[in-house]
Write a protein that holds these residues in place. Structure first.
Motif, PDB file in Angstrom:
ATOM      1  N   GLY A 248       0.780  -1.238   0.000  1.00 16.22           N
ATOM      2  CA  GLY A 248       0.000   0.000   0.000  1.00 16.22           C
ATOM      3  C   GLY A 248       0.804   1.276   0.000  1.00 16.22           C
ATOM      4  N   VAL A 249       2.129   1.182   0.121  1.00 18.01           N
ATOM      5  CA  VAL A 249       2.961   2.388   0.195  1.00 18.01           C
ATOM      6  C   VAL A 249       3.477   2.740  -1.194  1.00 18.01           C
ATOM      7  N   ARG A 250       3.241   3.967  -1.617  1.00 16.69           N
ATOM      8  CA  ARG A 250       3.676   4.423  -2.935  1.00 16.69           C
ATOM      9  C   ARG A 250       4.651   5.585  -2.778  1.00 16.69           C
ATOM     10  N   LEU A 251       5.870   5.395  -3.234  1.00 18.55           N
ATOM     11  CA  LEU A 251       6.899   6.423  -3.160  1.00 18.55           C
ATOM     12  C   LEU A 251       6.953   7.156  -4.495  1.00 18.55           C
ATOM     13  N   LEU A 252       6.525   8.402  -4.514  1.00 19.10           N
ATOM     14  CA  LEU A 252       6.468   9.162  -5.761  1.00 19.10           C
ATOM     15  C   LEU A 252       7.742   9.945  -6.036  1.00 19.10           C
TER      16      LEU A 252
END
Length: 399
Positions: A248-252
């Motif tokens: 669920g973690v999105r690093l943009l």
């Protein structure tokens, strides 16, 4: 007045609070009729080489690209350039630049130092860096004509540690109520169905705690993290390892498009603010201006801004509870965000902030005294400038 602003990466604002302040205040000072020069680091803006930005004159100069020398080296060459044609007032951001203040004072330039937060607490500087920052604070107190604190907490720190008054001038906040949501699809996001972090990857900003708290929670909506940091490879790797433990973690990474970033703020269900050693932080104010409910690391600086409208965490477990409550009661979460926006109005207005800077500069110019000598008694001692005490204004109790 001719006002110089130095000690930051410059404008357009692409990094942090100081740069945001320079851009927003500088542009408004121009509208008030002042001539503003901003000293920028080469490479701050790769796409724009114009000599002006929002009416401000830009001077781009080099800096040594090393963590411990980048700020000081750029401020040094900026001061050298500035002294050839001195302004009426110099606004220096970051107390770390204090070793150059005696040179400005010796040339008869009134100096305002925006002291920032408690930089000596940042782990990235190590023991020697921490000692340097503590010494630089003391030098800034001795060699500035006025000090600006952007929060009451920082104002109290300088009063208690140095028995000195500071000008309380906080940051301003944009109201992001009409920014839209059309760029969310680029990131696979839907309005109201994600949590947001915007921060440099530094231990004191607790990005790792945000990730750990999210993974510990039962949250269904993704956690979107915007940010990066130079000179923080090991901490960035730590955050990436944590993020890889869940889907669920999105690093943009860094998001430079301001419209897209504003839409991320305005459409998040919650904003997680982990900053702990600064004063009033522009990213927190931007989230409040977007009416986005905020979960903040529990330190006085954050409570000063959010008050009763925030929820607070100290570790992954308490943050996990914040995520769970936000998703369980989404209407209450959105109502809290709107209450934050209402509390923000009137307290953090960039127009009011800019007038505060202008009024301070005018007061310093009105009592300007050229020094007899610019000799410095010792490296971190008092500048001998023909006065027995440095000129310093009393606290400005703006509410």
């Amino acid at each position: 007045m001719r006002i110089a602003m130095l000690g930051t990466r410059g404008v357009p604002a692409r990094y942090g609070g100081f740069e945001t302040c320079v851009e927003e205040v500088g542009a408004r000072l121009v509208r008030l009729g002042h001539e503003v020069t901003v000293y920028c680091r080469n490479g701050n803006d790769e796409t724009e080489r114009s000599p002006e930005y929002r009416g401000m004159r830009l001077v781009r100069l080099p800096a040594l690209r090393r963590k411990t020398l980048e700020t000081l080296s750029h401020t040094g060459v900026s001061v050298g350039h500035l002294l050839r044609d001195p302004p009426d007032v110099a606004v220096v951001f970051n107390a770390a630049n204090a070793p150059f203040l005696p040179l400005l004072r010796a040339r008869g330039v009134p100096v305002v130092t925006h002291v920032d937060g408690l930089e000596w607490k940042r782990a990235k500087w190590g023991r020697l860096g921490s000692r340097y920052y503590r010494a630089a604070e003391a030098l800034a107190v001795r060699c500035s004509d006025a000090l600006i604190a952007d929060s009451r907490g920082i104002q109290d720190y300088y009063a208690q540690r140095f028995d000195v008054g500071t000008e309380y001038i906080p940051y301003g906040a944009p109201v992001l109520d009409t920014v839209g949501a059309d760029t969310l699809s680029e990131h696979g996001l839907r309005a109201g169905e994600y949590h947001l972090v915007v921060a440099r990857f530094e231990p004191e900003n607790h990005v790792d705690v945000a990730v750990a708290g999210y993974l510990r929670s039962g949250a269904v909506h993704p956690l979107v993290i915007v940010g990066a940091a130079p000179y923080a490879d090991s901490y960035t790797a730590h955050v990436r390892r944590l993020a890889a433990r869940g889907s669920g973690v999105r690093l943009l990474g860094s998001v430079w498009d301001q419209r897209g970033l504003d839409q991320l703020y305005a459409n998040a269900l919650t904003y997680v603010h982990g900053h702990s050693v600064g004063g009033t932080n522009p990213s927190l104010l931007r989230a409040m201006g977007a009416a986005t409910a905020t979960s903040a690391y529990d330190v006085p600086f954050n409570r000063e801004v959010l008050g009763e409208h925030g929820v607070y965490f100290t570790d992954p477990a308490s943050l996990a509870e914040c995520f769970d409550r936000a998703e369980e009661f989404p209407q209450d979460t959105m109502d809290r965000g709107r209450a934050q926006l209402s509390a923000l109005r009137g307290n953090y207005d960039w127009d009011v902030v800019a007038r505060g800077y202008a009024e301070l500069a005018e007061r310093l110019c009105a009592r300007r005294v050229f020094p007899v000598t610019g000799r410095v008694s010792r490296l971190f001692g008092r500048a001998v400038t023909g006065r027995t005490e440095p000129r310093r204004s009393q606290p400005d109790r703006k509410e």
